[in-house]
Motif scaffolding. Structure first.
Motif: not given
Length: 213
Positions: A73-79
């Motif tokens: 997982e990657v935290s959304l929304p993407l910076p």
């Protein structure tokens, strides 16, 4: 999602090659483009397993880079920048690149997931290991080629009918010379295996609970 952390080897005793690598990887389509994160390290984020394969092999071909691939997982929304992003895949990429630095004679590449530690689900551990194994096999082909072979292979477009004849005409060499380079280098085997590596990375990402595009 996939996070890639690529670190320059022996940077204290060699010139800074990060700008060169960023130019090379800048041709790829990523969710967050590669950028220097700290020192001699670059990082990028993508939802495309095929892009991961392309980036890893581009870096390994140059030599002098350790490649870590984190799935999950990657935290959304993407910076706007990977330096501001977070998520399990970033932790996994850090673990992977540290392991890639210690692979010895094997190509310096590793795949990791935050879900492959003690108590991890067997399917996640297996999926990550399988993706890494196939990438290592392809990387051996890429890293084992001579400069003379690359001078020919750069002109042989994969999956194109008549590519070897066209390359021979462009380079002013015999078709047999091109065919020999293609055969010795495992060029066709590499391009046949790239999709398999991407499929295995996608499977590892699903097993790790990564963001689905």
């Amino acid at each position: 999602m996939f996070v890639m952390t690529i670190d320059q080897k022996d940077s204290r005793n060699s010139a800074d090659r990060v700008p060169e690598l960023l130019d090379l990887l800048g041709t790829l389509d990523l969710d967050l483009p590669f950028e220097r994160t700290v020192g001699d390290e670059v990082q990028g984020v993508t939802s495309s397993a095929g892009t991961v394969v392309d980036a890893a092999l581009l870096a390994l071909r140059q030599g002098g880079w350790s490649v870590g691939i984190g799935v999950g997982e990657v935290s959304l929304p993407l910076p706007a920048s990977s330096r501001e992003a977070g998520g399990d895949a970033f932790v996994a990429a850090r673990d992977a690149v540290e392991r890639a630095k210690k692979t010895g004679d094997r190509p310096p590449l590793a795949v990791a997931s935050a879900g492959t530690g003690p108590g991890a689900a067997p399917e996640t551990v297996a999926a990550v290991a399988q993706a890494e194994a196939v990438l290592i096999l392809i990387a051996r082909l890429v890293c084992g080629r001579s400069p003379a072979e690359w001078r020919i292979l750069e002109h042989v477009e994969p999956h194109k009918w008549g590519a070897k004849t066209e390359a021979a005409r462009m380079l002013g060499v015999s078709p047999q010379a091109v065919s020999n380079a293609v055969r010795r280098s495992g060029w066709q085997e590499e391009w046949a295996a790239r999709p398999a590596a991407a499929v295995l990375l996608e499977r590892a990402d699903r097993a790790a609970g990564g963001n689905q595009s």
